[in-house]
Design a protein around this motif. Sequence first.
Motif, PDB file in Angstrom:
ATOM      1  N   THR A 103     -46.599 -61.872  72.592  1.00 53.11           N
ATOM      2  CA  THR A 103     -47.692 -60.934  72.404  1.00 53.11           C
ATOM      3  C   THR A 103     -48.901 -61.469  73.159  1.00 53.11           C
ATOM      4  N   PHE A 104     -49.500 -60.631  73.987  1.00 54.45           N
ATOM      5  CA  PHE A 104     -50.593 -61.045  74.856  1.00 54.45           C
ATOM      6  C   PHE A 104     -51.761 -60.083  74.702  1.00 54.45           C
ATOM      7  N   ILE A 105     -52.960 -60.626  74.506  1.00 54.77           N
ATOM      8  CA  ILE A 105     -54.184 -59.837  74.381  1.00 54.77           C
ATOM      9  C   ILE A 105     -55.212 -60.396  75.350  1.00 54.77           C
ATOM     10  N   ASN A 106     -55.858 -59.525  76.103  1.00 59.54           N
ATOM     11  CA  ASN A 106     -56.818 -59.961  77.118  1.00 59.54           C
ATOM     12  C   ASN A 106     -58.035 -59.033  77.135  1.00 59.54           C
ATOM     13  N   VAL A 107     -59.224 -59.629  77.132  1.00 60.65           N
ATOM     14  CA  VAL A 107     -60.476 -58.876  77.264  1.00 60.65           C
ATOM     15  C   VAL A 107     -61.370 -59.640  78.227  1.00 60.65           C
ATOM     16  N   SER A 108     -61.942 -58.946  79.199  1.00 58.49           N
ATOM     17  CA  SER A 108     -62.873 -59.616  80.115  1.00 58.49           C
ATOM     18  C   SER A 108     -63.891 -58.615  80.636  1.00 58.49           C
ATOM     19  N   ASN A 109     -65.077 -59.133  80.914  1.00 58.18           N
ATOM     20  CA  ASN A 109     -66.161 -58.312  81.450  1.00 58.18           C
ATOM     21  C   ASN A 109     -66.984 -59.186  82.379  1.00 58.18           C
ATOM     22  N   SER A 110     -66.997 -58.847  83.641  1.00 50.63           N
ATOM     23  CA  SER A 110     -67.747 -59.655  84.603  1.00 50.63           C
ATOM     24  C   SER A 110     -69.243 -59.421  84.494  1.00 50.63           C
ATOM     25  N   LYS A 131     -71.820 -54.804  91.271  1.00 53.50           N
ATOM     26  CA  LYS A 131     -70.516 -54.249  90.926  1.00 53.50           C
ATOM     27  C   LYS A 131     -69.943 -55.059  89.764  1.00 53.50           C
ATOM     28  N   ASN A 132     -69.427 -54.391  88.739  1.00 52.63           N
ATOM     29  CA  ASN A 132     -68.944 -55.069  87.550  1.00 52.63           C
ATOM     30  C   ASN A 132     -67.578 -54.511  87.149  1.00 52.63           C
ATOM     31  N   HIS A 133     -66.820 -55.352  86.399  1.00 55.69           N
ATOM     32  CA  HIS A 133     -65.476 -54.962  85.988  1.00 55.69           C
ATOM     33  C   HIS A 133     -65.293 -55.254  84.496  1.00 55.69           C
ATOM     34  N   LEU A 134     -64.783 -54.275  83.782  1.00 56.61           N
ATOM     35  CA  LEU A 134     -64.471 -54.417  82.369  1.00 56.61           C
ATOM     36  C   LEU A 134     -62.978 -54.199  82.187  1.00 56.61           C
ATOM     37  N   ALA A 135     -62.309 -55.126  81.497  1.00 52.99           N
ATOM     38  CA  ALA A 135     -60.847 -55.044  81.373  1.00 52.99           C
ATOM     39  C   ALA A 135     -60.407 -55.327  79.948  1.00 52.99           C
ATOM     40  N   PHE A 136     -59.353 -54.654  79.560  1.00 56.08           N
ATOM     41  CA  PHE A 136     -58.746 -54.871  78.252  1.00 56.08           C
ATOM     42  C   PHE A 136     -57.247 -54.632  78.383  1.00 56.08           C
ATOM     43  N   GLY A 137     -56.446 -55.440  77.713  1.00 55.37           N
ATOM     44  CA  GLY A 137     -55.004 -55.240  77.811  1.00 55.37           C
ATOM     45  C   GLY A 137     -54.239 -55.860  76.665  1.00 55.37           C
ATOM     46  N   ILE A 138     -53.134 -55.251  76.348  1.00 51.41           N
ATOM     47  CA  ILE A 138     -52.203 -55.765  75.342  1.00 51.41           C
ATOM     48  C   ILE A 138     -50.788 -55.573  75.873  1.00 51.41           C
ATOM     49  N   GLU A 139     -49.956 -56.569  75.679  1.00 54.77           N
ATOM     50  CA  GLU A 139     -48.534 -56.380  75.947  1.00 54.77           C
ATOM     51  C   GLU A 139     -47.728 -57.075  74.857  1.00 54.77           C
ATOM     52  N   THR A 140     -46.614 -56.475  74.499  1.00 55.71           N
ATOM     53  CA  THR A 140     -45.752 -57.076  73.487  1.00 55.71           C
ATOM     54  C   THR A 140     -44.307 -56.735  73.797  1.00 55.71           C
ATOM     55  N   ASP A 141     -43.423 -57.693  73.569  1.00 53.55           N
ATOM     56  CA  ASP A 141     -41.999 -57.509  73.838  1.00 53.55           C
ATOM     57  C   ASP A 141     -41.307 -56.823  72.666  1.00 53.55           C
ATOM     58  N   PHE A 142     -40.466 -55.864  72.981  1.00 50.16           N
ATOM     59  CA  PHE A 142     -39.538 -55.334  71.987  1.00 50.16           C
ATOM     60  C   PHE A 142     -38.263 -56.170  71.959  1.00 50.16           C
ATOM     61  N   LEU A 143     -37.913 -56.739  73.125  1.00 52.35           N
ATOM     62  CA  LEU A 143     -36.737 -57.607  73.214  1.00 52.35           C
ATOM     63  C   LEU A 143     -36.804 -58.370  74.520  1.00 52.35           C
ATOM     64  N   SER A 144     -36.390 -59.627  74.497  1.00 53.26           N
ATOM     65  CA  SER A 144     -36.220 -60.382  75.740  1.00 53.26           C
ATOM     66  C   SER A 144     -35.065 -61.356  75.558  1.00 53.26           C
ATOM     67  N   ILE A 145     -34.343 -61.586  76.648  1.00 50.19           N
ATOM     68  CA  ILE A 145     -33.207 -62.497  76.608  1.00 50.19           C
ATOM     69  C   ILE A 145     -33.027 -63.119  77.986  1.00 50.19           C
ATOM     70  N   GLY A 146     -32.701 -64.404  78.011  1.00 51.17           N
ATOM     71  CA  GLY A 146     -32.434 -65.101  79.260  1.00 51.17           C
ATOM     72  C   GLY A 146     -31.200 -65.969  79.118  1.00 51.17           C
TER      73      GLY A 146
END
Length: 469
Positions: free
Chosen positions: A60-67, A96-111
């Motif tokens: 699970t990954f959460i990211n927030v950034s604002n330049s 010039k400015n950048h605002l970012a937000f993101g979430i990602e989460t796995d339902f399944l992973s296998i290696g």
Amino acid sequence: MRRILLIALFIIGLANTSFIFAQQNITFYNMTSVDQSGRLNPARMPDNKLNIGLPVISNTFINVSNSGFAVDDIIKADGDSFVLSTSSLLNSLKEKNHLAFGIETDFLSIGKRIGKRNYFSFNATLKTSLNFSYDKAPFEILINGNAPYAGQTKNLSFGANSSVYMEYGLGYARTFLKDKLNIGGKFKLLSGVANVSTKKSDLTLYTDPNNYDLTITSDVDFNYSGPLEMDSLDDPSKYVFGPNKGMAFDLGATFTFSDKLEFSASILDMGYIKWKDNVTNQRSKNPGTAYTFTGVDIENFYNDTADFDEAIEELLDSIGDLFEIVETNEAYRNALPTQIYLGANYHLNKTTNVGLVIYSQIYKGNVLPGAGLSFNKKFGRILGLYGSYSYYNKNATNLGVGFSANLGPVQLYAVSDNVLSVFNYYGAQNTNVRFALNLRFGHVGRPSKEERKAKRNSGHERNDGNGSF
């Protein structure tokens, strides 16, 4: 009155956009004992034969950034209370400015390793990536009014690329040159849920120095696809393999130059999604046409019998009529932001190395760069500790930390590229965290059960009968 008009125009710009997600992973890039680090370089091969990620709790990954600004650039303490500091806000913004937000989460992973030289992986991941770029000028005008900028043309442009989509990735990595060279790639099938993207968003404002009339030019072109109502989300299976399809590729390589020095590189998300479900396109009918406002009588929109919300709606509708937006329903293709990683690691000994990571995200000709130094230490097979110092998003106060712990078949890890934000979240411009629980089986290099049994039997055969070997 003119300021009310300007506020309304800016609200229109915000209402028709959403926030991409510039997801830097400087620390995580070097956590090579973790299977999911292969998402940043598909040539990476973890040191286990089988890796399983469980739904939601694995990766699970959460990211927030604002330049542009942090919370404490806006809110200042004044004794026992807090006040809004508009001057500090303006000082913190770049042109010039950048605002970012993101979430990602796995339902399944296998290696899974096949033999000693091949590694296959699969992941099903839900990704939400929101990105918004904006100019300083709208804030200057909203705070100071337009009078200080008489005779000047101010750029009020904005940009957005926001997506929610499912990613199904199939990866393969293989070693060459006696394990000195690893090359890997991943094919990703994408299923889009929703998207907002701007192709053009050129807005300019000129204030006449004589009478302060406002002349505005507009050239906007943006697209939207996705559920129009919340009821549309009642059947999420529609978007597991939905009508908005796309594909992407990742490529990566690692090269062991010597016992001490290793190089790596990867390029991620080279691909697109074609959006054709519930599509709305809005474009300027007469792009670049100038409109001059000499003032608006607010009584035309608000009186004692009118509801305030209706008045604001009438005001915005009138402005929309002036800009003459043309609406269509045409499918469109939207590219993913491409990420590039370059790395070099110097091994101090078998368990410790220092690294350099250079990162860039590229989208629509814009480059968001970053770079970091890392320190990575393993304590046997059980514990790994990782640290980094990085520059990213026009900010050089990012101190990253991470750990991975192997407790039998269970692996826990957590990592952040800016741990200082936990203690100073009001002043943070970059905040991210990634955590997971994985299952791992069969350490690479450890003899199999059959091999260990054969070795024990061989030892007994060499026993001379006196208890010695």
